[in-house]
Write an enzyme that holds these catalytic residues in place. Structure first.
Site, PDB file in Angstrom:
ATOM      1  N   ILE A 155       0.841  -1.204   0.000  1.00 48.10           N
ATOM      2  CA  ILE A 155       0.000   0.000   0.000  1.00 48.10           C
ATOM      3  C   ILE A 155       0.868   1.242   0.000  1.00 48.10           C
ATOM      4  O   ILE A 155       0.631   2.197  -0.762  1.00 48.10           O
ATOM      5  CB  ILE A 155      -0.945  -0.001   1.211  1.00 48.10           C
ATOM      6  N   ARG A 235      -3.663   1.729  11.174  1.00 50.35           N
ATOM      7  CA  ARG A 235      -4.238   1.270  12.434  1.00 50.35           C
ATOM      8  C   ARG A 235      -4.260   2.423  13.430  1.00 50.35           C
ATOM      9  O   ARG A 235      -3.280   3.154  13.576  1.00 50.35           O
ATOM     10  CB  ARG A 235      -3.444   0.099  13.013  1.00 50.35           C
ATOM     11  N   ASP A 259      -8.250   7.801   9.048  1.00 49.44           N
ATOM     12  CA  ASP A 259      -9.303   6.850   8.715  1.00 49.44           C
ATOM     13  C   ASP A 259      -9.496   5.842   9.840  1.00 49.44           C
ATOM     14  O   ASP A 259     -10.379   4.990   9.770  1.00 49.44           O
ATOM     15  CB  ASP A 259      -8.948   6.107   7.419  1.00 49.44           C
ATOM     16  N   GLU A 264     -11.705   3.009  18.284  1.00 47.76           N
ATOM     17  CA  GLU A 264     -12.793   3.100  17.306  1.00 47.76           C
ATOM     18  C   GLU A 264     -13.862   2.033  17.439  1.00 47.76           C
ATOM     19  O   GLU A 264     -14.977   2.194  16.931  1.00 47.76           O
ATOM     20  CB  GLU A 264     -12.219   3.041  15.891  1.00 47.76           C
ATOM     21  N   HIS A 296     -12.904   4.365   9.021  1.00 46.89           N
ATOM     22  CA  HIS A 296     -12.249   3.136   8.553  1.00 46.89           C
ATOM     23  C   HIS A 296     -12.838   2.685   7.213  1.00 46.89           C
ATOM     24  O   HIS A 296     -13.179   1.516   7.017  1.00 46.89           O
ATOM     25  CB  HIS A 296     -12.395   2.020   9.596  1.00 46.89           C
ATOM     26  N   GLN A 297     -12.898   3.620   6.270  1.00 41.28           N
ATOM     27  CA  GLN A 297     -13.507   3.324   4.977  1.00 41.28           C
ATOM     28  C   GLN A 297     -12.490   3.201   3.852  1.00 41.28           C
ATOM     29  O   GLN A 297     -12.862   3.019   2.682  1.00 41.28           O
ATOM     30  CB  GLN A 297     -14.522   4.411   4.609  1.00 41.28           C
ATOM     31  N   PHE A 299     -10.697   0.900   2.771  1.00 43.32           N
ATOM     32  CA  PHE A 299     -10.789  -0.342   2.000  1.00 43.32           C
ATOM     33  C   PHE A 299     -12.023  -0.392   1.109  1.00 43.32           C
ATOM     34  O   PHE A 299     -12.145  -1.278   0.248  1.00 43.32           O
ATOM     35  CB  PHE A 299     -10.842  -1.547   2.959  1.00 43.32           C
TER      36      PHE A 299
END
Length: 344
Positions: A155, A235, A259, A264, A296-297, A299
């Site tokens: 990534i 993370r 993110d 969370e 956490h979007q 992905f």
């Protein structure tokens, strides 16, 4: 195979049902996250499919074993929420999806960076209210600036290509440097301290382990340039949020694109708009207009969801066929370490 899927959202179900037309498993979906409160729902199931915020602690794993569960199929790359030592003790195999669409996460990191820098989130809200003033919306040219990347996996390397396209100078740090990748992607390895001292933008792309927890903290923030932008699409636990808030308050940090958040699990992926936000730290973080926080979007693209569903089914199928499990994560008792990949 009987598979129970926890933390199942409509987009998960859509792609799992699509691939299940080929695999023909008996699937039960639950919207709730797996925890000690609902672990009894796994009784008579063969496989438990989990996501990043499901709680697979030792007590949960003990009950899973008693319920007959033999496999945990994590539909994500991370496994910091799974007690792998307890999984080994209970003879539960843990499988993951180490790679899906790295472009999805890298592109979302770019979206966070551009939003924080050019303040598009503020501009969007203003114009919707008829306010067309430009005051307070000044950003900076990214061209010619230095980007520090912590963690240089797949990534990160895609993100580096994007930053190179913007004309940025890229420096990187990794516990296990890949000099060939540095040559191919046009970046230079430096020490972690040099990342903090020289970077105009710092982006985190490393996994969460005890040694990487709170990589961004009070001491490392003190070493950074004034006005640094911090991006985290990896993370939440990589950042000490209290230290980040202080850095934002003191204007040491010019902005943050996040993110993920270290606490969370109680909020992300759920609609809490009708509830009082009880997490004071999260509320404080959201009060800064130079922070862009998404839930956490990174992905969440069609390609990534499709890859995740296919890879999860293939992992389970490999287990059923007793094939080598290339995507297994396991605790090695002899070395007291976690191992990713095939057992030797």
């Amino acid at each position: 195979m009987k598979i129970v899927v926890f933390d199942a959202k409509p987009y998960d179900i859509e792609f799992f049902d699509k691939w299940n037309e080929t695999f023909g498993a008996d699937i039960t979906y639950f919207e709730e996250k797996l925890s000690l409160k609902n672990v009894m729902l796994t009784k008579y199931q063969d496989v438990v499919c989990t996501f990043v915020n499901d709680d697979l602690n030792a007590k949960v794993l003990n009950i899973l074993s008693k319920n007959g569960v033999r496999v945990i199929a994590a539909r994500c790359a991370g496994y910091n929420n799974i007690d792998l030592k307890a999984a080994r003790e209970n003879r539960i195999t843990v499988l993951r999806v180490p790679a899906y669409s790295p472009y999805a996460v890298a592109e979302h990191a770019l979206a966070l960076l551009m939003s924080v820098n050019r303040k598009t989130h503020k501009a969007y809200n203003r114009t919707r209210e008829g306010n067309f003033s430009l005051a307070g919306l000044t950003g900076m040219d990214l061209n010619g600036k230095t980007a520090g990347i912590i963690g240089t996996g797949r990534i990160a390397r895609i993100f580096i290509r994007i930053l190179n396209g913007l004309g940025m100078k890229v420096i990187g740090y990794d516990k296990f440097p890949n000099e060939q990748a540095a040559k191919e992607e046009n970046f230079t390895y430096v020490t972690q301290d040099e990342i903090f001292e020289k970077s105009d933008v710092i982006s985190l792309h490393c996994p969460l382990f005890p040694e990487t927890r709170h990589t961004i903290n009070k001491d490392t923030i003190a070493k950074m340039k004034d006005g640094v932008i911090i991006i985290n699409a990896a993370r939440g636990g990589l950042i000490d949020t209290e230290a980040l808030v202080e850095g934002l308050k003191d204007k040491k940090i010019g902005g943050a694109g996040l993110d993920v958040y270290e606490n969370e699990s109680s909020y992300f992926f759920e609609d809490e708009s009708a509830s009082v936000l009880e997490d004071d730290l999260l509320a404080r973080l959201l009060s800064f207009n130079n922070v862009v926080l998404t839930s956490h979007q990174a992905f969440l693209t069609k390609e990534a969801l499709d890859n995740i569903a296919e890879a999860t089914f293939n992992n389970i199928l490999s287990y059923v066929k007793e094939e080598p499990l290339k995507n297994e994560v396991w605790y090695n008792e002899e070395t007291d370490k976690v191992v990713e990949g095939l057992r030797k």
